[in-house]
Write a protein that holds these residues in place. Structure first.
Motif, PDB file in Angstrom:
ATOM      1  N   ASN A 107     -62.223 -18.333   5.331  1.00  0.00           N
ATOM      2  CA  ASN A 107     -62.585 -19.636   4.771  1.00  0.00           C
ATOM      3  C   ASN A 107     -64.020 -20.032   5.061  1.00  0.00           C
ATOM      4  O   ASN A 107     -64.560 -20.920   4.402  1.00  0.00           O
ATOM      5  CB  ASN A 107     -61.619 -20.715   5.278  1.00  0.00           C
ATOM      6  CG  ASN A 107     -60.228 -20.538   4.694  1.00  0.00           C
ATOM      7  OD1 ASN A 107     -60.091 -20.002   3.587  1.00  0.00           O
ATOM      8  ND2 ASN A 107     -59.212 -20.935   5.433  1.00  0.00           N
ATOM      9  N   SER A 108     -64.612 -19.422   6.063  1.00  0.00           N
ATOM     10  CA  SER A 108     -66.012 -19.800   6.323  1.00  0.00           C
ATOM     11  C   SER A 108     -67.011 -18.719   5.898  1.00  0.00           C
ATOM     12  O   SER A 108     -68.128 -18.672   6.417  1.00  0.00           O
ATOM     13  CB  SER A 108     -66.204 -20.219   7.785  1.00  0.00           C
ATOM     14  OG  SER A 108     -65.332 -19.527   8.624  1.00  0.00           O
ATOM     15  N   ARG A 109     -66.605 -17.896   4.950  1.00  0.00           N
ATOM     16  CA  ARG A 109     -67.571 -16.922   4.421  1.00  0.00           C
ATOM     17  C   ARG A 109     -68.768 -17.640   3.804  1.00  0.00           C
ATOM     18  O   ARG A 109     -68.612 -18.730   3.239  1.00  0.00           O
ATOM     19  CB  ARG A 109     -66.923 -16.105   3.277  1.00  0.00           C
ATOM     20  CG  ARG A 109     -66.017 -14.986   3.708  1.00  0.00           C
ATOM     21  CD  ARG A 109     -65.268 -14.474   2.506  1.00  0.00           C
ATOM     22  NE  ARG A 109     -64.629 -15.587   1.803  1.00  0.00           N
ATOM     23  CZ  ARG A 109     -63.968 -15.486   0.665  1.00  0.00           C
ATOM     24  NH1 ARG A 109     -63.868 -14.334   0.057  1.00  0.00           N
ATOM     25  NH2 ARG A 109     -63.407 -16.539   0.108  1.00  0.00           N
ATOM     26  N   PRO A 110     -69.943 -17.026   3.858  1.00  0.00           N
ATOM     27  CA  PRO A 110     -71.067 -17.592   3.115  1.00  0.00           C
ATOM     28  C   PRO A 110     -70.738 -17.612   1.617  1.00  0.00           C
ATOM     29  O   PRO A 110     -69.952 -16.773   1.155  1.00  0.00           O
ATOM     30  CB  PRO A 110     -72.211 -16.619   3.389  1.00  0.00           C
ATOM     31  CG  PRO A 110     -71.715 -15.594   4.325  1.00  0.00           C
ATOM     32  CD  PRO A 110     -70.262 -15.797   4.568  1.00  0.00           C
ATOM     33  N   ARG A 111     -71.301 -18.565   0.891  1.00  0.00           N
ATOM     34  CA  ARG A 111     -71.139 -18.538  -0.570  1.00  0.00           C
ATOM     35  C   ARG A 111     -71.807 -17.287  -1.119  1.00  0.00           C
ATOM     36  O   ARG A 111     -72.777 -16.791  -0.543  1.00  0.00           O
ATOM     37  CB  ARG A 111     -71.805 -19.779  -1.198  1.00  0.00           C
ATOM     38  CG  ARG A 111     -71.027 -21.066  -0.998  1.00  0.00           C
ATOM     39  CD  ARG A 111     -71.636 -22.163  -1.851  1.00  0.00           C
ATOM     40  NE  ARG A 111     -73.055 -22.333  -1.545  1.00  0.00           N
ATOM     41  CZ  ARG A 111     -73.539 -23.234  -0.673  1.00  0.00           C
ATOM     42  NH1 ARG A 111     -72.711 -24.032  -0.038  1.00  0.00           N
ATOM     43  NH2 ARG A 111     -74.834 -23.333  -0.457  1.00  0.00           N
ATOM     44  N   LEU A 112     -71.297 -16.804  -2.248  1.00  0.00           N
ATOM     45  CA  LEU A 112     -71.863 -15.580  -2.828  1.00  0.00           C
ATOM     46  C   LEU A 112     -73.354 -15.744  -3.134  1.00  0.00           C
ATOM     47  O   LEU A 112     -74.121 -14.785  -3.055  1.00  0.00           O
ATOM     48  CB  LEU A 112     -71.112 -15.205  -4.108  1.00  0.00           C
ATOM     49  CG  LEU A 112     -70.122 -14.059  -3.992  1.00  0.00           C
ATOM     50  CD1 LEU A 112     -69.522 -13.764  -5.358  1.00  0.00           C
ATOM     51  CD2 LEU A 112     -70.775 -12.798  -3.426  1.00  0.00           C
ATOM     52  N   SER A 113     -73.741 -16.977  -3.475  1.00  0.00           N
ATOM     53  CA  SER A 113     -75.160 -17.204  -3.795  1.00  0.00           C
ATOM     54  C   SER A 113     -76.044 -16.991  -2.560  1.00  0.00           C
ATOM     55  O   SER A 113     -77.249 -16.829  -2.675  1.00  0.00           O
ATOM     56  CB  SER A 113     -75.356 -18.608  -4.343  1.00  0.00           C
ATOM     57  OG  SER A 113     -74.860 -19.547  -3.409  1.00  0.00           O
ATOM     58  N   GLU A 114     -75.429 -17.002  -1.393  1.00  0.00           N
ATOM     59  CA  GLU A 114     -76.203 -16.776  -0.163  1.00  0.00           C
ATOM     60  C   GLU A 114     -76.273 -15.300   0.211  1.00  0.00           C
ATOM     61  O   GLU A 114     -76.952 -14.934   1.181  1.00  0.00           O
ATOM     62  CB  GLU A 114     -75.580 -17.566   0.994  1.00  0.00           C
ATOM     63  CG  GLU A 114     -75.611 -19.073   0.788  1.00  0.00           C
ATOM     64  CD  GLU A 114     -74.828 -19.794   1.880  1.00  0.00           C
ATOM     65  OE1 GLU A 114     -75.303 -19.816   3.021  1.00  0.00           O
ATOM     66  OE2 GLU A 114     -73.738 -20.308   1.578  1.00  0.00           O
ATOM     67  N   ILE A 115     -75.556 -14.473  -0.510  1.00  0.00           N
ATOM     68  CA  ILE A 115     -75.581 -13.030  -0.244  1.00  0.00           C
ATOM     69  C   ILE A 115     -76.795 -12.441  -0.952  1.00  0.00           C
ATOM     70  O   ILE A 115     -76.920 -12.522  -2.178  1.00  0.00           O
ATOM     71  CB  ILE A 115     -74.282 -12.369  -0.754  1.00  0.00           C
ATOM     72  CG1 ILE A 115     -73.078 -12.906   0.010  1.00  0.00           C
ATOM     73  CG2 ILE A 115     -74.369 -10.839  -0.645  1.00  0.00           C
ATOM     74  CD1 ILE A 115     -73.031 -12.551   1.481  1.00  0.00           C
ATOM     75  N   LEU A 116     -77.708 -11.858  -0.195  1.00  0.00           N
ATOM     76  CA  LEU A 116     -78.990 -11.452  -0.765  1.00  0.00           C
ATOM     77  C   LEU A 116     -79.125  -9.952  -0.960  1.00  0.00           C
ATOM     78  O   LEU A 116     -79.992  -9.499  -1.702  1.00  0.00           O
ATOM     79  CB  LEU A 116     -80.125 -11.941   0.140  1.00  0.00           C
ATOM     80  CG  LEU A 116     -80.193 -13.460   0.344  1.00  0.00           C
ATOM     81  CD1 LEU A 116     -81.408 -13.819   1.206  1.00  0.00           C
ATOM     82  CD2 LEU A 116     -80.258 -14.196  -0.985  1.00  0.00           C
ATOM     83  N   ASN A 117     -78.333  -9.182  -0.265  1.00  0.00           N
ATOM     84  CA  ASN A 117     -78.491  -7.726  -0.365  1.00  0.00           C
ATOM     85  C   ASN A 117     -77.186  -7.042   0.032  1.00  0.00           C
ATOM     86  O   ASN A 117     -76.241  -7.701   0.467  1.00  0.00           O
ATOM     87  CB  ASN A 117     -79.654  -7.261   0.533  1.00  0.00           C
ATOM     88  CG  ASN A 117     -79.434  -7.692   1.973  1.00  0.00           C
ATOM     89  OD1 ASN A 117     -78.389  -7.415   2.562  1.00  0.00           O
ATOM     90  ND2 ASN A 117     -80.397  -8.394   2.544  1.00  0.00           N
ATOM     91  N   LEU A 118     -77.145  -5.721  -0.104  1.00  0.00           N
ATOM     92  CA  LEU A 118     -75.898  -4.996   0.156  1.00  0.00           C
ATOM     93  C   LEU A 118     -75.503  -5.004   1.635  1.00  0.00           C
ATOM     94  O   LEU A 118     -74.320  -4.938   1.960  1.00  0.00           O
ATOM     95  CB  LEU A 118     -76.000  -3.550  -0.369  1.00  0.00           C
ATOM     96  CG  LEU A 118     -75.462  -3.335  -1.790  1.00  0.00           C
ATOM     97  CD1 LEU A 118     -75.968  -4.364  -2.780  1.00  0.00           C
ATOM     98  CD2 LEU A 118     -75.755  -1.934  -2.289  1.00  0.00           C
TER      99      LEU A 118
END
Ligand code: 173
Length: 505
Positions: A107-118
């Motif tokens: 539930n506390s994963r970063p939002r996908l928009s915050e994922i910047l690289n592999l």
């Protein structure tokens, strides 16, 4: 009714639960009960752990859906179980504290928009995946030196970009074994896709369709081969990775079925005559084992302490040899590629024997520790095949692929500059869908596309053909800098040496 044709009343989960011993062992899989008592003698003692219980979650990642019905006599199919009684038992079985904590982390994963690289997917996956699944995907052989080296090797290759070219438009699409691909990347084969997400490999098939990529279907997928092919779009190009069975009639059937279903190339794995020791994975299995269950189970002929992967890999034929390749050519017209070549001598042999290509790979560092990285082997293969056979790369007739440690478009571009047609990416895509489901893998591929666009501009290459050897400096590639892992015996066993210290005040 069961498959023996007799009508059967619905069983209850409580009735199944009464059969939880060596003498009578029933399990529930996908809402049906099965009497697997006889399986216990075949070495499948792991089943005892789920005796009397719903084993669907444990069954799914490691068995194709039809495995139980094809391997178990019809009179052992006990028929459907009343779902509400299964659900009731599930409700009575409180979530472990560990699982509750994991759900909180999900539930506390970063939002996908915050994922910047592999790399980010890997960081999230290690925190949110079930521990066993993470251990299986992330583990590598022995001290995991090769596993680390696979990525580190790319750090020894530097760019020589060209400037003042009109790079308004850049195009990183290419062809792999003659088939269009939106980038010089394919989704390589990885086993047990459902450990990370219930849809398993289908996540990859769907993302490949959307993004114009080629997926290599693994022999040991969690989904059945046909499920995966059925999930593909019409005309979607798929490759197949093959583990060769000791029983060649089984291999022949698998290969010809694949060809019949339109698979475009056969990648024969040659680096795993025996499965490597993945100690992270093995420790997990030890920890997860209930000792009392083990002693009840007695000595089996499959050593559970070696982990699930080893247990299901015993069919792989260690006798596979060069002479067998003629047989493969006699049973299929698909192009043959060897996956797991690690020296120029073997690449040359493959070329001389008329293969369509080789994957320079060490199996993601999961097999022989201290095997060199694929990208390092690429440099020697390109140089020796030019010297000995006058070949230039990339080459339509004999294609070189690399996998292992690829995390960035710059890694791919380096391999392409050095002569690879394409590179395989495995774990990062598993981590992407294990962390975020289908949206994760979609995002991972978007990220790669964006990285290609920018890096090709900065490099001054407008097409894949313009990514030439002069654009990289790989002069240091054979210098082995070996990072000592910080997370194992070395750190724990040796006391840190300290300098002279002041007296306590
Ligand atoms: O790397 C692996 O884990 C792998 O290839 C494999 C082989 C046999 C069974 C399961 C996985």
């Amino acid at each position: 009714s069961g498959s023996n044709g007799q009508a059967k009343r619905l069983l209850t989960a409580q009735e199944v639960a009464a059969h939880s011993s060596r003498e009578s062992c029933w399990i529930i899989v996908h809402g049906n009960a099965y009497d697997v008592t006889n399986f216990l003698d075949g070495g499948s003692k792991i089943i005892l752990k789920y005796a009397g219980k719903d084993a669907t979650k444990e069954y799914d990642p490691i068995h194709p859906p039809d495995a139980i019905t094809t391997n178990l006599k019809p009179d052992k199919h006990l028929g459907p179980v009343d779902r509400s009684t299964i659900n009731q038992i599930a409700l009575d079985d409180p979530m472990s504290e560990e699982e509750q904590a994991r759900q909180a982390r999900i539930n506390s994963r970063p939002r996908l928009s915050e994922i910047l690289n592999l790399h980010d997917f890997e960081a999230v996956a290690r925190q949110v995946m079930p521990e066993k699944a993470w251990a299986y995907y992330s583990s590598a052989a022995d001290d995991e030196i090769t596993h680390r080296e696979n990525h580190t090797a790319f750090h020894r290759i530097w760019f020589r970009p060209r400037i003042l070219r009109d790079v308004t438009k850049v195009d990183w699409s290419t062809r792999i074994l003659g088939h269009k691909s939106s980038m010089p990347v394919y989704i390589t084969a990885t086993a047990l896709g459902k450990l990370g997400h219930p849809d398993g490999e289908l996540n990859l098939t769907r993302a490949a369709a959307k993004h114009g990529l080629i997926q290599m279907i693994p022999t040991l997928a969690s989904c059945s081969f046909d499920e995966i092919v059925n999930a593909a779009d019409a005309g979607q190009v798929l490759f197949f990775q093959l583990y060769v069975n000791k029983d060649r009639s089984i291999t022949k059937r698998i290969v010809q079925h694949a060809e019949g279903r339109g698979i475009k190339a056969l990648f024969i794995t040659v680096d795993a005559p025996q499965l490597g020791r993945r100690e992270k994975d093995m420790r997990q299995k030890f920890d997860a084992e209930d000792p009392s269950e083990v002693s009840k189970a007695g000595q089996g002929n499959v050593d559970r302490s070696q982990g699930a992967a080893r247990a299901i890999s015993s069919f792989i034929d260690p006798a596979l040899q060069w002479a067998d390749l003629d047989w493969f050519r006699s049973i299929t017209k698909m192009p043959l590629i060897l996956k797991g070549v690690q020296s120029w001598e073997d690449a040359l042999e493959a070329y001389d024997r008329g293969l369509a290509g080789v994957v320079l790979s060490n199996h993601g560092g999961r097999q022989l520790d201290f095997a060199r990285s694929g990208v390092e082997v690429l440099v020697e293969v390109v140089s020796k095949l030019k010297e000995k056979r006058g070949l230039n790369f990339p080459n339509e007739k004999f294609q070189l692929f690399v996998d292992g440690g690829v995390r960035r478009a710059t890694d791919v571009i380096k391999a392409v500059a050095l002569g690879a047609t394409a590179v395989g990416i495995g774990r990062p895509f598993l981590y992407a869908y294990s962390s975020y489901g289908p949206d994760g893998i979609d995002k991972a591929l978007q990220i790669l596309h964006e990285e290609f666009e920018m890096n090709m501009r900065l490099l001054g290459a407008r097409t894949i053909a313009e990514i030439v050897p002069e654009m990289v400096d790989a002069s240091n590639i054979h210098t082995h800098v070996v990072p000592v892992p910080m997370d194992n015996l070395y750190e724990g066993n040796y006391e840190r040496l300290l300098g002279a210290r002041l007296k306590e005040v």
